[in-house]
Write a protein that holds these residues in place. Structure first.
Motif, PDB file in Angstrom:
ATOM      1  N   PRO A   1      -1.658  17.455  10.630  1.00 36.21           N
ATOM      2  CA  PRO A   1      -0.683  16.665  11.393  1.00 36.21           C
ATOM      3  C   PRO A   1      -0.558  15.217  10.916  1.00 36.21           C
ATOM      4  O   PRO A   1       0.521  14.646  10.925  1.00 36.21           O
ATOM      5  CB  PRO A   1      -1.197  16.710  12.837  1.00 36.21           C
ATOM      6  N   SER A   2      -1.663  14.617  10.461  1.00 33.74           N
ATOM      7  CA  SER A   2      -1.585  13.224  10.002  1.00 33.74           C
ATOM      8  C   SER A   2      -0.796  13.124   8.690  1.00 33.74           C
ATOM      9  O   SER A   2      -0.055  12.158   8.480  1.00 33.74           O
ATOM     10  CB  SER A   2      -2.971  12.606   9.851  1.00 33.74           C
TER      11      SER A   2
ATOM     12  N   ASP B   1       2.850  13.604   9.611  1.00 29.75           N
ATOM     13  CA  ASP B   1       3.331  12.363  10.223  1.00 29.75           C
ATOM     14  C   ASP B   1       3.627  11.303   9.162  1.00 29.75           C
ATOM     15  O   ASP B   1       4.641  10.611   9.225  1.00 29.75           O
ATOM     16  CB  ASP B   1       2.298  11.846  11.223  1.00 29.75           C
ATOM     17  N   GLU B   2       2.744  11.189   8.175  1.00 30.20           N
ATOM     18  CA  GLU B   2       2.920  10.196   7.111  1.00 30.20           C
ATOM     19  C   GLU B   2       4.155  10.490   6.255  1.00 30.20           C
ATOM     20  O   GLU B   2       4.837   9.575   5.808  1.00 30.20           O
ATOM     21  CB  GLU B   2       1.668  10.160   6.240  1.00 30.20           C
ATOM     22  N   LEU B   3       4.449  11.770   6.035  1.00 31.00           N
ATOM     23  CA  LEU B   3       5.560  12.161   5.169  1.00 31.00           C
ATOM     24  C   LEU B   3       6.893  12.299   5.912  1.00 31.00           C
ATOM     25  O   LEU B   3       7.945  12.339   5.288  1.00 31.00           O
ATOM     26  CB  LEU B   3       5.247  13.494   4.492  1.00 31.00           C
ATOM     27  N   TRP B   4       6.840  12.402   7.235  1.00 34.31           N
ATOM     28  CA  TRP B   4       8.038  12.688   8.018  1.00 34.31           C
ATOM     29  C   TRP B   4       9.101  11.621   7.801  1.00 34.31           C
ATOM     30  O   TRP B   4       8.798  10.442   7.668  1.00 34.31           O
ATOM     31  CB  TRP B   4       7.684  12.784   9.493  1.00 34.31           C
ATOM     32  N   ASN B   5      10.365  12.068   7.730  1.00 33.79           N
ATOM     33  CA  ASN B   5      11.476  11.152   7.517  1.00 33.79           C
ATOM     34  C   ASN B   5      12.714  11.705   8.214  1.00 33.79           C
ATOM     35  O   ASN B   5      12.719  12.856   8.654  1.00 33.79           O
ATOM     36  CB  ASN B   5      11.713  10.948   6.016  1.00 33.79           C
TER      37      ASN B   5
ATOM     38  N   GLY C   1      11.456  18.847  14.802  1.00 35.74           N
ATOM     39  CA  GLY C   1      10.531  17.729  14.964  1.00 35.74           C
ATOM     40  C   GLY C   1       9.252  17.990  14.203  1.00 35.74           C
ATOM     41  O   GLY C   1       9.004  19.093  13.725  1.00 35.74           O
ATOM     42  N   LYS C   2       8.424  16.952  14.103  1.00 32.16           N
ATOM     43  CA  LYS C   2       7.201  17.096  13.303  1.00 32.16           C
ATOM     44  C   LYS C   2       6.186  18.046  13.916  1.00 32.16           C
ATOM     45  O   LYS C   2       5.285  18.503  13.246  1.00 32.16           O
ATOM     46  CB  LYS C   2       6.539  15.771  12.982  1.00 32.16           C
ATOM     47  N   ASP C   3       6.355  18.365  15.196  1.00 29.77           N
ATOM     48  CA  ASP C   3       5.437  19.306  15.844  1.00 29.77           C
ATOM     49  C   ASP C   3       5.914  20.757  15.726  1.00 29.77           C
ATOM     50  O   ASP C   3       5.248  21.662  16.256  1.00 29.77           O
ATOM     51  CB  ASP C   3       5.262  18.930  17.313  1.00 29.77           C
TER      52      ASP C   3
ATOM     53  N   PRO D   1       6.058  24.279  14.673  1.00 30.72           N
ATOM     54  CA  PRO D   1       4.958  25.055  14.083  1.00 30.72           C
ATOM     55  C   PRO D   1       5.266  25.626  12.694  1.00 30.72           C
ATOM     56  O   PRO D   1       4.351  26.071  12.007  1.00 30.72           O
ATOM     57  CB  PRO D   1       4.721  26.182  15.098  1.00 30.72           C
ATOM     58  N   SER D   2       6.517  25.569  12.264  1.00 26.36           N
ATOM     59  CA  SER D   2       6.856  26.099  10.934  1.00 26.36           C
ATOM     60  C   SER D   2       6.732  25.054   9.830  1.00 26.36           C
ATOM     61  O   SER D   2       6.877  25.374   8.652  1.00 26.36           O
ATOM     62  CB  SER D   2       8.266  26.685  10.942  1.00 26.36           C
ATOM     63  N   VAL D   3       6.439  23.789  10.169  1.00 23.34           N
ATOM     64  CA  VAL D   3       6.329  22.723   9.165  1.00 23.34           C
ATOM     65  C   VAL D   3       5.074  22.905   8.322  1.00 23.34           C
ATOM     66  O   VAL D   3       3.983  23.104   8.850  1.00 23.34           O
ATOM     67  CB  VAL D   3       6.305  21.322   9.828  1.00 23.34           C
ATOM     68  N   ARG D   4       5.262  22.843   7.028  1.00 20.68           N
ATOM     69  CA  ARG D   4       4.157  22.897   6.068  1.00 20.68           C
ATOM     70  C   ARG D   4       4.346  21.773   5.061  1.00 20.68           C
ATOM     71  O   ARG D   4       5.457  21.323   4.815  1.00 20.68           O
ATOM     72  CB  ARG D   4       4.115  24.232   5.305  1.00 20.68           C
ATOM     73  N   VAL D   5       3.240  21.353   4.442  1.00 20.50           N
ATOM     74  CA  VAL D   5       3.297  20.380   3.358  1.00 20.50           C
ATOM     75  C   VAL D   5       2.773  21.052   2.102  1.00 20.50           C
ATOM     76  O   VAL D   5       1.673  21.619   2.101  1.00 20.50           O
ATOM     77  CB  VAL D   5       2.461  19.115   3.666  1.00 20.50           C
ATOM     78  N   LEU D   6       3.578  21.006   1.064  1.00 19.10           N
ATOM     79  CA  LEU D   6       3.143  21.459  -0.253  1.00 19.10           C
ATOM     80  C   LEU D   6       2.471  20.260  -0.917  1.00 19.10           C
ATOM     81  O   LEU D   6       3.094  19.205  -1.072  1.00 19.10           O
ATOM     82  CB  LEU D   6       4.341  21.921  -1.087  1.00 19.10           C
ATOM     83  N   VAL D   7       1.196  20.417  -1.252  1.00 19.30           N
ATOM     84  CA  VAL D   7       0.451  19.388  -1.966  1.00 19.30           C
ATOM     85  C   VAL D   7       0.278  19.907  -3.390  1.00 19.30           C
ATOM     86  O   VAL D   7      -0.422  20.897  -3.617  1.00 19.30           O
ATOM     87  CB  VAL D   7      -0.926  19.125  -1.315  1.00 19.30           C
TER      88      VAL D   7
END
Length: 166
Positions: free
Chosen positions: A96-97, A100-104, A113-115, A117-123
């Motif tokens: 989540p952090s 939150d940092e990447l959200w735009n 919204g950022k919450d 449940p389908s949001v993922r971050v590709l690192v």
């Protein structure tokens, strides 16, 4: 240039472009590519990882979670003669952090919204890279092309070109 200078140049080039074609291997061993927007910001000042927000149903998520985590990233800005290819190892995060940092504001168009449940971050952890940055101005570059077609002798454009392990 030193390794450190080449690395700085690489990150400057990709931050100018930001839009990437990301390639991965499918279940049938085909290469599939899709466009994505890199979300590294000036505040993050990353020099190894690239970040992208995506939905849990994205093909990349399935590939990475199935162990096919070697990906290729291509960046191109022909108007400025910038071309970059990066080989990376990828992982998926639900931190989540980090979200939150990447959200735009653009992410708001794709999610609830950022919450969501389908949001993922590709690192994408860069392991090697190659870049080409033509330093000739457009007129000089055009002149070299025309001269080469008239004389039959090609004259390569002046360019920064570098391969590196990261």
């Amino acid at each position: 240039m030193t390794d450190s200078q080449n690395r700085e140049k690489l990150w400057k080039l990709i931050k100018e472009v930001r839009f990437s074609m990301i390639s991965h291997t499918t279940e049938t061993q085909e290469i599939h590519s899709q466009p994505m927007t890199m979300l590294n910001s000036k505040q993050m000042d990353e020099h190894q990882n690239l970040y992208f927000i995506l939905r849990d149903s994205n093909d990349l998520v399935n590939a990475i979670e199935s162990g096919r985590n070697h990906i290729g990233l291509s960046f191109a800005k022909p108007s400025d003669d910038i071309y970059v290819s990066i080989s990376a190892h990828a992982q998926i995060s639900t931190d989540p952090s980090l979200i939150d940092e990447l959200w735009n504001p653009w992410a708001e168009n794709w999610f609830k919204g950022k919450d969501d449940p389908s949001v993922r971050v590709l690192v994408a952890r860069a392991i090697s890279a190659e870049y080409w940055n033509v330093t000739d101005n457009k007129i000089t570059h055009l002149f070299k092309v025309v001269k080469g077609s008239i004389t039959g002798k090609t004259d390569e454009p002046d360019a920064d070109h570098q391969k590196m392990n990261l």
